[in-house]
Scaffold this motif. Structure first.
Motif: not given
Length: 484
Positions: A35, A63-64, A89, A118, A120, A140, A142-144, A146
């Motif tokens: 991460t 993620e990341t 996201t 940036e 979505s 990305n 974020t920690y999700a 997409t």
């Protein structure tokens, strides 16, 4: 024997637990590292190999992590793109060349690329600075995870105007701009939806600019498009959809049933779309022109009008007046207001002072007037030879005002009054009158007329002499009594 087997089982179990704990710790540490240091997903399978082509697709963005979409451009080409994410996201979008991509910064942020922004979802145009391989970078933070969906087009021809925000008008010209690295000549056509409407320009020079006439009989619509085609290669591009409207003049004020009073100042307000830069304004009564308000004024949407209907109509009130505004160069484009009212001309008459009245400084002057003006207040000016000597403002419009003449006013036979309403609806000027200056002696802040001082002195002297005479008579009588 059983004891030894049990001991072995226990030792094996403890050893297994230690191993599992060690593996868990290792995996957890590895995830943390993952991460912190962005992964780079080289999607070479997404590379667009053909120039002047388009591609649509999607890619997974963990993620990341950072992924790149590779494209090849020639000199003067540009990249149009749009993207959206599912699930929604916020990601970062940049453009880098191949050399910059190969640096693979640990935080996934390229220092020498072009950061687009940036979101979505989004769309735009990117102009590469040189020929070669360029990478559209999706990062990305974020920690999700997409999935990024995209439409990419590399084009040697792109129409910049008209765009979605463009509104063109019939019987006028449409400004068309584009970028192209194709041949010397192009054709410009107009489409409504997917249907050909007309040829705007044929065999025009490919310099990126043209002005095309929109005929008067074209219908209104929001789905018009311009198509530009390169004569040599057949390459073409469509503009974004835009609107075509008919020229209009819409009068906002006067509004229906508005009441205007002659000599007051009111705003005529309108919206002139698709017409020339100048208009003229006329006044109509019962559909007949009676007055030219302005021969020419700017089409800026507002004209300050001192209301006047002409001497012929000033003594009556009518409710069928209209304002008409016309394009000064194309009189067929006309806007008419709704019916409104202009009252008869208001009057104001000064009753006092009258001709040859004479007043003394320090005394009061009774000012009276009569009017049919609905103004709540009036202003009164004391004048002498067109010069304001004293200005009395915000006087209640009840027909009477008592004014004390200042003691320092000079002698004069040519004073007069001017009374007017603040909205200029009425005004009147009195006849000439006289103000006589009475000299006064100032004592401890009081103004005392010299004549009053003279009378006071004379009364004092007479009283003193009379009293003295009475005293002498009293002494004479007393002496005579003493002798007896």
């Amino acid at each position: 024997m059983k004891s030894k087997n049990l001991t072995g089982i226990i030792v094996s179990a403890i050893f297994s637990i230690l191993i599992l704990n060690f593996q868990f710790i290792y995996i957890f540490t590895d995830v943390n590292y993952y991460t912190q240091e962005y992964s780079f997903q080289n999607d070479s399978s997404k590379e667009i190999n053909k120039i002047k082509s388009a591609v649509a697709g999607s890619l997974d963005l963990d993620e990341t992590s950072t992924s790149g979409l590779w494209v090849w451009v020639e000199s003067d080409d540009w990249i149009t793109f749009e993207f959206w994410t599912i699930p929604s996201t916020v990601i970062e979008v940049s453009f880098v060349d191949e050399t910059e991509w190969n640096t693979k910064p640990k935080d996934g942020i390229f220092t020498n690329g072009t950061f687009w922004g940036e979101g979505s979802e989004g769309n735009g145009i990117f102009y590469p600075s040189h020929e070669g391989t360029w990478i559209i970078v999706f990062r990305n933070p974020t920690y999700a995870s997409t999935e990024v969906y995209y439409n990419i087009e590399i084009s040697p021809l792109i129409i910049l105007n008209p765009s979605l925000s463009t509104t063109a008008y019939t019987d006028s010209t449409l400004e068309i701009t584009w970028k192209s690295n194709l041949g010397a000549w192009v054709n410009l056509e107009l489409y409504k939806g997917n249907s050909f409407k007309s040829t705007l320009l044929y065999h025009t020079y490919n310099d990126g600019y043209a002005s095309a006439y929109i005929p008067e009989d074209f219908s209104e619509g929001d789905n018009y498009k311009v198509k530009i085609t390169d004569e040599n290669s057949g390459e073409f591009d469509f503009s974004e959809q835009f609107s075509i409207r008919h020229p209009t003049i819409e009068i906002v004020y006067p509004f229906q049933d508005d009441v205007y009073i002659p000599h007051t100042t009111r705003s005529i307000i309108w919206l002139g779309l698709g017409i020339n830069s100048s208009v003229n304004i006329e006044l109509y009564l019962n559909s007949t022109k009676i007055l030219q308000i302005s021969n020419e004024t700017s089409n800026d949407g507002e004209f300050r009008w001192t209301v006047w209907q002409g001497e012929e109509y000033a003594q009556n009130t009518y409710s069928t007046y209209q304002i008409q505004i016309k394009d000064i160069n194309a009189q067929k484009y006309i806007g008419s207001s709704l019916f409104f009212t202009i009252t008869k001309e208001r009057y104001l008459s000064i009753l006092t002072p009258t001709s040859n009245n004479s007043f003394k400084t320090g005394n009061s002057l009774n000012i009276s007037w009569e009017t049919d003006s609905t103004a709540y207040k009036v202003n009164i000016r004391i004048m002498q030879e067109n010069i304001i000597i004293e200005n009395i403002t915000d006087v209640r419009n009840n027909g009477f005002y008592q004014w004390k003449i200042p003691s320092d006013f000079k002698n004069g036979t040519n004073y007069y009054l001017r009374i007017e309403a603040p909205d200029n609806s009425v005004n009147a000027t009195s006849e000439l009158f006289t103000i006589e200056y009475i000299p006064r002696l100032k004592v401890s802040g009081y103004n005392i007329p010299l004549f009053s001082i003279f009378i006071g002195l004379m009364v004092g002297i007479f009283t003193f002499r009379y009293k003295k005479k009475d005293d002498n008579s009293y002494l004479k009588i007393k002496l005579e009594k003493t002798r007896v």
